[in-house]
Motif scaffolding. Structure first.
Motif, mmCIF file in Angstrom:
data_model
loop_
_atom_site.group_PDB
_atom_site.id
_atom_site.type_symbol
_atom_site.label_atom_id
_atom_site.label_comp_id
_atom_site.label_asym_id
_atom_site.label_seq_id
_atom_site.Cartn_x
_atom_site.Cartn_y
_atom_site.Cartn_z
ATOM 1 N N GLU A 57 40.685 -10.085 -9.819
ATOM 2 C CA GLU A 57 40.671 -11.499 -9.307
ATOM 3 C C GLU A 57 39.867 -12.504 -9.540
ATOM 4 O O GLU A 57 39.692 -13.471 -10.023
ATOM 5 C CB GLU A 57 41.439 -11.502 -8.793
ATOM 6 N N PHE A 60 38.629 -13.438 -13.468
ATOM 7 C CA PHE A 60 39.611 -14.192 -13.614
ATOM 8 C C PHE A 60 39.361 -15.951 -13.383
ATOM 9 O O PHE A 60 39.066 -16.922 -13.596
ATOM 10 C CB PHE A 60 41.202 -14.107 -13.322
ATOM 11 N N LEU A 64 38.599 -18.443 -15.538
ATOM 12 C CA LEU A 64 39.350 -20.272 -15.261
ATOM 13 C C LEU A 64 38.946 -21.579 -15.053
ATOM 14 O O LEU A 64 38.705 -22.086 -15.939
ATOM 15 C CB LEU A 64 40.520 -20.431 -14.303
ATOM 16 N N ARG A 100 49.353 -9.956 -14.977
ATOM 17 C CA ARG A 100 49.575 -11.355 -14.200
ATOM 18 C C ARG A 100 49.312 -12.070 -14.243
ATOM 19 O O ARG A 100 49.782 -13.676 -14.016
ATOM 20 C CB ARG A 100 49.062 -11.437 -12.573
ATOM 21 N N HIS A 101 48.099 -12.921 -15.093
ATOM 22 C CA HIS A 101 47.319 -13.928 -16.043
ATOM 23 C C HIS A 101 47.544 -14.104 -17.011
ATOM 24 O O HIS A 101 47.982 -15.122 -17.979
ATOM 25 C CB HIS A 101 46.015 -13.455 -15.869
#
Length: 133
Positions: A57, A60, A64, A100-101
């Motif tokens: 997480e 990511f 991002l 999830r991404h």
């Protein structure tokens, strides 16, 4: 005439610690994002989270931030390269966060490899190739 290049060092992303590099380099309509470790950009010296899910997480989150600074979107990712220091143990946990991404309709091409060691003894590192259009 050489293709113009733009180099990005995102203020919001973790700073390069020991090596000098750009967080991303744009060539034409393609952005090459440097591999990101699970380092908290707001506290780069903090200990890394213990689980593969928490580390992924954070990776990511860093990706991002870089994409946003360069004007790209995660949905435009064409290729992801993933490094795991404990491949068999952490592969399922990585995938739980990864999916999830990236939804099933826009999955990028991908390579996932096991490595002996990553910087800061991280469990995961991810780099991206992102293309506009």
């Amino acid at each position: 005439m050489p293709t113009p290049r733009r180099f990005f060092v995102a203020d919001a992303a973790p700073p390069p610690e020991t090596a000098r590099y750009a967080h991303a380099v744009e060539v034409g309509d393609t952005l090459y994002v440097t591999g990101q470790l699970p380092i908290d950009p707001d506290n780069p010296q903090a200990l890394l989270p213990p689980s593969i899910e928490a580390q992924t997480e954070l990776v990511f989150r860093n990706l991002l931030r870089i994409l946003d600074a360069a004007g790209y979107r995660l949905e435009d990712t064409a290729f992801a390269r993933i490094y795991l220091s404990h491949f068999e143990r952490d592969y399922a946990g990585l995938n739980a966060v990864y999916h999830r991404h990236f939804n099933d309709e826009r999955l990028p091409a991908r390579t996932t490899v096991g490595v002996a060691v990553l910087g800061r003894n991280a469990l995961v590192e991810i780099d991206l190739v992102v293309a506009r259009g």
